[in-house]
Design an enzyme around this catalytic site. Structure first.
Site: not given
Ligand SMILES: [Zn+2]
Length: 441
Positions: A264, A315
């Site tokens: 991220h 993800d």
């Protein structure tokens, strides 16, 4: 020896090459020849554009079962997390195997040949260990093998409930970092799978334990991943407790290196970016999930300028569209900055291939060159999205308009996993339907 003849192949140049012959011995590319005008009689013909296999550098396969369930609901990352915990609480090794196999097979159909599964649902209900302590991890390994994709099982040390703890988190916990290491040491590697380490996040692993995990990975020269600064609240909590950002804490504990991947990195400070760049670390952006969870837009261009390599992950598997992850890096930054052209198609494709392979510990993959792993993806260029594109514009068209549905053939280690849009061994929609129904609330 097997041979593939590609109508067009991307050999890392600005445009694809025509008539590319790829000879494979074992699972490696032995020779690449260009300007071969017609396929030799013994070659498998790959029409369209052939690119290296795609690496999905950050996945939580089981979260595929949340697709649709959490959309349109109000709230934030933290309310989404409650739904994710309810699902994690219902898993067992059989349902993990079925869900991960279905999700990995969906990835294969989208051109993914290597997945980094960030694995943290380790133990049974209440945290009771399974009689085989890696039963859940072995399910993930079996799932990837049955789906035909390479896997790095990125086993995440997770010790602490952090902000707003939930009883489900007990399933994630090892007793301490040494117990995590002892368990992960029992996981072997195989032809299609390797092991990596993760510090789940600084909210879930105390700094001294993070140092133990970092040292464990360093001694073995293995990849080390960590969720970093996905949410502003995570930064604030870290600053309150330690007086430093998560990236700074990871730096103090010796985690940053050219084998480290920050997942991220949405809310990094300029000092964090300098630390990651100085270490030549990777940053794995997961734009479709970051959108879905209202996380924000990561500083992709500044990370690259500082010396980081970008990689990409699906993800939460809210969608599995690798080209969408790639173009989102550029398009989201356009929205945020008002500037176009910070990341070109070839750079984005490298993030999705060679850089992703390298950050998962497979630096010999992700490129079409002699000696590389023979992992290839053929994309149709006569479908509605790409038809009519001149060859010199194909890379741009693929990255900025291509879709998983354009992938026709996928080859892992010289063998077809997907042929003409069909998985070689699995009925993927049925696998998905059954696996998701089995964990429905
Ligand atoms: Zn994640």
């Amino acid at each position: 020896m097997s041979t593939f003849w590609c109508e067009l192949a991307w050999l890392d140049g600005p445009t694809p090459d025509p008539g590319v012959l790829i000879e494979v011995a074992g699972e490696r590319i032995e020779r690449v020849a260009t300007d071969v005008s017609a396929p030799p009689p013994d070659a498998s013909r790959l029409d369209g554009l052939v690119i290296p296999g795609l690496a999905n550098a950050h996945s939580h396969a089981f979260q595929r079962a949340l697709r649709g369930r959490t959309h349109g609901s109000e709230g934030s990352f933290w309310t989404w997390r409650e739904q994710m915990y309810a699902l994690a609480g219902a898993l067992d090794p059989d349902s993990m195997l079925a869900l991960a196999r279905a999700a990995f097979a969906e990835m294969a159909l989208a051109g993914v040949t290597l997945v980094g599964e960030f694995h943290y649902v380790h133990h049974g209900p209440g945290g009771a260990p399974y009689s085989a302590p890696n039963a859940m991890g072995e399910s993930v390994i079996g799932a990837a093998s049955e789906a035909g994709v390479r896997l790095t099982l990125v086993d995440a040390c997770y010790l602490d409930g952090g902000l707003e703890p939930s009883p489900v988190q007990e399933r994630f916990f090892d007793a301490d970092a040494e117990a995590w290491a002892a368990r992960v040491d029992q996981l072997g590697t195989g032809p299609l799978h390797r092991i990596g380490a993760a510090i789940h996040s600084i909210r879930a692993v105390q700094p001294e334990s993070a140092a133990v995990v970092a040292a464990w990975a360093q001694r073995r020269s293995l990849p080390l991943h960590s969720h970093v600064s996905e949410q502003p609240a995570e930064n604030e909590a870290c600053r309150e407790v330690y007086g430093a950002t998560p990236t700074a804490m990871l730096h103090y504990e010796g985690a940053l290196s050219d084998r480290f991947t920050a997942v991220h990195g949405t809310h990094l400070s300029q000092a964090d970016i300098a630390l990651l760049g100085g270490a030549r670390a990777y940053c794995c952006l997961c734009p479709t999930t970051e959108r879905d969870l209202a996380d924000g837009i990561g500083p992709a261009r500044r990370l690259r300028d500082a010396g980081c390599s970008l990689t990409l992950g699906s993800d939460s598997n809210a969608v599995i569209e690798p080209f969408e992850e790639a173009r989102a890096v550029e398009l989201d930054e356009r929205l945020a900055s008002g500037v176009r052209g910070r990341h070109g198609a070839a750079e984005l494709l490298r993030a999705a291939t060679a850089s992703g392979y390298a950050c998962l510990g497979w630096s010999e993959g992700g490129a079409i060159r002699e000696g590389a792993l023979a992992d290839l993806v053929a994309v149709r260029i006569d479908g509605v999205r790409l038809a009519g594109t001149p060859v010199e514009d194909l890379l741009g068209a693929l990255v900025f308009a291509g879709a998983a549905a354009d992938v026709s053939d996928v080859i892992v280690g010289g063998r077809f996993v997907v042929r003409d849009g069909e998985h070689a061994s699995l009925d993927v929609p049925r696998e998905l339907a059954e696996a998701i129904a089995a964990v429905a609330p």
